[in-house]
Write an enzyme that holds these catalytic residues in place. Structure first.
Site, short mmCIF file in Angstrom:
data_model
loop_
_atom_site.label_atom_id
_atom_site.label_comp_id
_atom_site.label_asym_id
_atom_site.label_seq_id
_atom_site.Cartn_x
_atom_site.Cartn_y
_atom_site.Cartn_z
N CYS A 123 0.87 -1.18 0.00
CA CYS A 123 0.00 0.00 0.00
C CYS A 123 0.90 1.23 0.00
CB CYS A 123 -0.89 0.00 1.24
SG CYS A 123 -1.75 1.57 1.45
N GLU A 158 11.15 -1.37 -9.58
CA GLU A 158 10.03 -1.30 -10.53
C GLU A 158 8.71 -0.89 -9.88
OE1 GLU A 158 10.06 -4.94 -12.87
OE2 GLU A 158 11.59 -4.07 -14.19
N CYS A 163 -3.18 0.76 -5.26
CA CYS A 163 -3.85 0.19 -4.08
C CYS A 163 -5.19 0.90 -3.89
CB CYS A 163 -2.97 0.37 -2.85
SG CYS A 163 -3.77 -0.22 -1.34
N CYS A 165 -7.22 0.48 -1.04
CA CYS A 165 -7.69 0.33 0.35
C CYS A 165 -8.34 1.62 0.85
CB CYS A 165 -6.52 -0.07 1.25
SG CYS A 165 -5.45 1.32 1.66
N CYS A 168 -6.05 4.59 1.02
CA CYS A 168 -5.77 5.18 -0.29
C CYS A 168 -7.00 5.95 -0.81
CB CYS A 168 -5.32 4.11 -1.28
SG CYS A 168 -3.65 3.51 -0.92
N GLU A 315 18.92 -3.02 -15.91
CA GLU A 315 18.78 -4.47 -16.08
C GLU A 315 18.67 -4.79 -17.57
OE1 GLU A 315 15.45 -6.25 -14.07
OE2 GLU A 315 15.74 -5.04 -12.28
N GLU A 363 12.83 -17.62 -10.86
CA GLU A 363 13.79 -17.03 -11.81
C GLU A 363 15.05 -17.87 -11.99
OE1 GLU A 363 13.83 -12.89 -10.49
OE2 GLU A 363 12.35 -12.47 -12.06
N LYS A 364 14.95 -19.16 -11.63
CA LYS A 364 16.15 -19.99 -11.70
C LYS A 364 16.62 -20.25 -13.13
CE LYS A 364 13.58 -24.34 -10.79
NZ LYS A 364 12.28 -23.71 -10.48
N PHE A 365 15.71 -20.10 -14.10
CA PHE A 365 16.13 -20.31 -15.49
C PHE A 365 16.20 -19.01 -16.28
CE2 PHE A 365 14.11 -24.49 -14.41
CZ PHE A 365 15.32 -25.17 -14.28
N HIS A 366 16.23 -17.87 -15.58
CA HIS A 366 16.38 -16.57 -16.26
C HIS A 366 17.87 -16.35 -16.54
CE1 HIS A 366 16.47 -12.22 -16.82
NE2 HIS A 366 15.15 -12.21 -16.86
C1 GLA Z 1 12.36 -7.21 -13.64
C2 GLA Z 1 12.75 -7.18 -12.18
C3 GLA Z 1 13.81 -8.18 -11.81
C4 GLA Z 1 13.59 -9.50 -12.52
C5 GLA Z 1 13.51 -9.27 -14.00
C6 GLA Z 1 13.36 -10.54 -14.81
O1 GLA Z 1 12.99 -6.33 -14.42
O2 GLA Z 1 13.16 -5.90 -11.76
O3 GLA Z 1 13.80 -8.34 -10.41
O4 GLA Z 1 12.41 -10.08 -12.06
O5 GLA Z 1 12.40 -8.45 -14.28
O6 GLA Z 1 13.39 -10.28 -16.19
ZN ZN Z 2 -3.66 1.46 0.19
#
Ligand code: GLA
Ligand code: ZN
Length: 676
Positions: A123, A158, A163, A165, A168, A315, A363-366
């Site tokens: 929130c 990000e 929200c 609630c 808000c 990123e 996210e183990k295969f990212h």
């Molecule tokens: C976003 C998030 C990260 C990760 C990537 C994966 O950009 O900020 O933590 O989850 O996506 O692509």
């Molecule tokens: Zn809220």
């Protein structure tokens, strides 16, 4: 010419790094952390973002703080010459907090509180959450203020969503009172006599909801403006202790290109540098030309929201991501192209998500710098080493600015109102498609572009292009008039000048306050399905119109091309109005990139501009950065086949050798050149 200081003042080189989660390996730190440092240093990594999702490790129980592990990480980074982009942990919170203080959890638009889940879902109003964030941010700043590894603050992660609630809702009503003063002023601004919607008290107003009101455009627009304000306010709240305790450490938060939720031109004003997360869907075939052009636009937009200072590619994925419908590998060369493209558009960093792949969870295969093989032997790691090595040789480019003379308008508020409006096509108004078309028109003709919104200054440009400026925000039309009067060129299109900032239609004929400077009256709009088109001939070539076509009357403007089909055959397709010392063009329908490239090239030439590189083949893009150490030209082949280009007299920054005339670019090759 603009030369900016390095982002971290004691690290005057390109930053190369990524999101690092050593706490996930706390039980194997003797082996894994050691290996991390070895592989980071070898790959030329000089910065790592830490602490992004670490709250549960930093405060495992309420009021019980454990910074020892982070101390060790910070010391280890410093010992290896690596700077930390240290995060505030508000992007995800511990389970104990959700259990004890449910108000920190978001409520959906039906008022139902979410369970503890995922991330990015707190929130924005909750006093408890704000207090908890304030406390941990303060402790982090106090603890690491003099630490040699501290290079930058990464605020949350990000920001996004909303929200609904009660807290808000209350805050929303306060914001509405502040903006509209009286309930009747709000009613009039939102056209609430429609469907008997007049409120008699602010207490009757609820955020847009699928159980309540979603068709009031005034309400929808106000809610989005309010949500942006909430994020700006939350950001300001987060950085207050940081700015107080570590005034010299810059702050940023990672943005997400054209995502609709937050007006980034507002949030961007609060950042020391903008930073963003770029995940292009590379196809490894000729369609990468389109993928790269869209990325190029996003870089220019993300640079634009923070006043065109050098930004950060916070990123990017070293290889395939894990969340697209189809996750393709990066073909050899794409990693380098992806990184250098950011640099070409003004980034002073190349950073990845993620440094090391985890063993578990989603996210183990990212893609990552370090994969499950835990070695330096794989293809991706080797390519990352090449990027690190290349960046180390481009230091002359660091801090160089941009000097583009063409500005393209991408405006969040306009986009919200346009996408909400019901007319023409309710499948997709295609605002972003129109923007991409005009952007591609300019860049494929060899010009660099700044992306701005309607609130930005436009005086310094030669050409300003405002596709589908459905909403004219206060002062914008006057700015355009003054700009054209003094000799500027303004380009407008169909669906421009329909509503004011409250989404109320202009009376007296569209494009409203732009009518005089455009010299036309836009009377009606026709909308086509994908099988329907119109055509026009300009400079001896015939072009197609799709999606939208306006029925326009030239007033003071002259007609450069006429529509060829339907009952409005003979109406203008393209007009030009001489106004003061400048010109204003109106494009009546949605044209393809073929026209937009030819037209942009002609208009730019007419305005006295020269392309960075002449006759660019399709698939090759170029940009320029200008700083104290020279004019740097980037030429990028964005497709998996060779392309020939003709280069002006330059020197290759890396090798020092001369480059001039015809050059064959290899698949995905990027040239970093210094003009002579
Ligand atoms: C976003 C998030 C990260 C990760 C990537 C994966 O950009 O900020 O933590 O989850 O996506 O692509
Ligand atoms: Zn809220």
């Amino acid at each position: 010419m603009a030369q900016y200081p390095p982002i971290m003042k004691d690290k005057p080189v390109f930053l190369h790094g990524g999101d690092y989660n050593p706490e996930q390996w706390i039980n194997q730190k003797d082996t894994i952390w050691k290996k991390d440092m070895e592989l980071a240093v070898k790959a030329g990594i000089n910065t790592l973002s830490v602490g992004i999702f670490s709250w549960a490790m930093l405060e495992p129980r309420e009021g019980e703080f454990h910074f020892e592990w982070l101390d060790e990480v910070m010391d280890m980074l410093a010992a290896n010459g690596i700077k930390a982009v240290l995060a505030t942990p508000s992007g995800a919170r511990p389970a104990w907090m959700a259990e004890k203080y449910p108000e920190v959890l978001r409520a959906r638009d039906d008022g139902r509180r979410e369970f503890f889940n995922a991330r990015h879902n707190h929130c924005l109003t909750s006093p408890v959450y704000r207090e908890k964030v304030r406390r941990i941010n303060t402790l982090l700043a106090e603890r690491y203020k003099d630490h040699p590894a501290l290079g930058m603050w990464h605020i949350s992660n990000e920001y996004g969503g909303e929200c609904h609630c009660d807290l808000c809702q209350e805050k929303f009503r306060e914001w509405l009172k502040e903006r509209y003063g009286t309930i009747d002023n709000l009613n009039d601004s939102w056209w609430n006599t429609f469907w008997s919607h007049r409120y008699t008290s602010f207490d009757q107003i609820h955020s847009p909801s699928h159980l309540g009101e979603r068709g009031s455009h005034g309400l929808n627009l106000a809610w989005r403006r309010f949500t942006t304000q909430q994020f700006c306010d939350f950001y300001a709240w987060e950085i207050e202790p940081l700015k107080c305790i570590t005034p010299d450490i810059p702050c940023t938060t990672n943005l997400m290109h054209t995502t609709r939720g937050i007006n980034y031109f507002e949030l961007g004003r609060l950042l020391d540098r903008s930073s963003w997360d770029n995940y292009p869907s590379w196809t490894n075939d000729e369609r990468d030309a389109q993928v790269a052009a869209h990325s190029a636009f996003c870089h220019d937009l993300m640079r634009g929201v923070c006043g065109n200072k050098p930004f950060m590619l916070m990123e990017s994925s070293p290889s395939s991501v894990n969340w697209q419908p189809i996750n393709r590998l990066h073909a050899p060369g794409i990693l380098m192209l992806q990184g250098l493209q950011a640099v070409a558009h003004g980034s002073d960093t190349v950073q990845y998500f993620q440094f090391r792949k985890g063993r578990g969870s989603s996210e183990k295969f990212h893609g990552a710098v370090v994969s499950h093989d835990n070695s330096d032997q794989n293809r991706i790691y080797k390519e990352i080493c090449q990027v690190g090595d290349t960046l180390a040789h481009l230091t002359d480019v660091l801090g160089a600015g941009t000097e583009n003379k063409i500005a393209l308008i991408f405006d969040w508020e306009n986009c919200w109102a346009l996408e909400d409006a019901q007319f023409g096509s309710n499948i997709n108004k295609g605002y972003e498609k129109a923007i991409d078309g005009h952007y591609n028109g300019f860049v494929r003709a060899g010009y660099g572009v700044d992306v701005i919104d309607e609130t930005c200054e436009i005086e310094k440009y030669r050409i300003v292009c405002g596709p589908m400026t459905y909403m004219l925000r206060p002062g914008f039309a006057d700015k355009v008039k003054a700009f054209v009067e003094k000799g500027g060129t303004y380009i407008s299109t169909y669906i421009s000048g329909w509503v004011d900032e409250e989404d109320l239609c202009f009376m007296g004929g569209f494009p409203g306050p732009l009518r005089e400077v455009m010299g036309i009256w836009d009377e009606e709009l026709d909308t086509y399905d994908e099988t329907q088109h119109n055509h026009f001939t300009w400079n001896g070539k015939t072009y197609e119109i799709s999606d939208f076509c306006a029925l326009v009357h030239a007033e003071s403007a002259s007609v450069l091309a006429e529509l060829q089909e339907h009952f409005y055959r003979g109406y203008p397709a393209l007009t030009e109005n001489a106004y003061g010392k400048g010109k204003a063009y109106y494009i009546a329908g949605r044209t393809g990139e073929d026209f937009l490239k030819d037209f942009s090239a002609a208009v730019a030439k007419e305005a006295g501009l020269k392309p960075l590189v002449e006759n660019l083949p399709y698939g090759v893009l170029c940009t320029q950065r200008v700083g104290d150490r020279g004019d740097f030209l980037f030429v990028m082949n964005t497709v998996p086949y060779e392309n020939a280009v003709t280069i002006p007299a330059c020197m290759d920054v890396r090798s020092g050798s001369d480059v001039f005339g015809k050059v064959i670019l290899k698949p995905y090759e990027v040239l970093t050149l210094k003009r002579k």
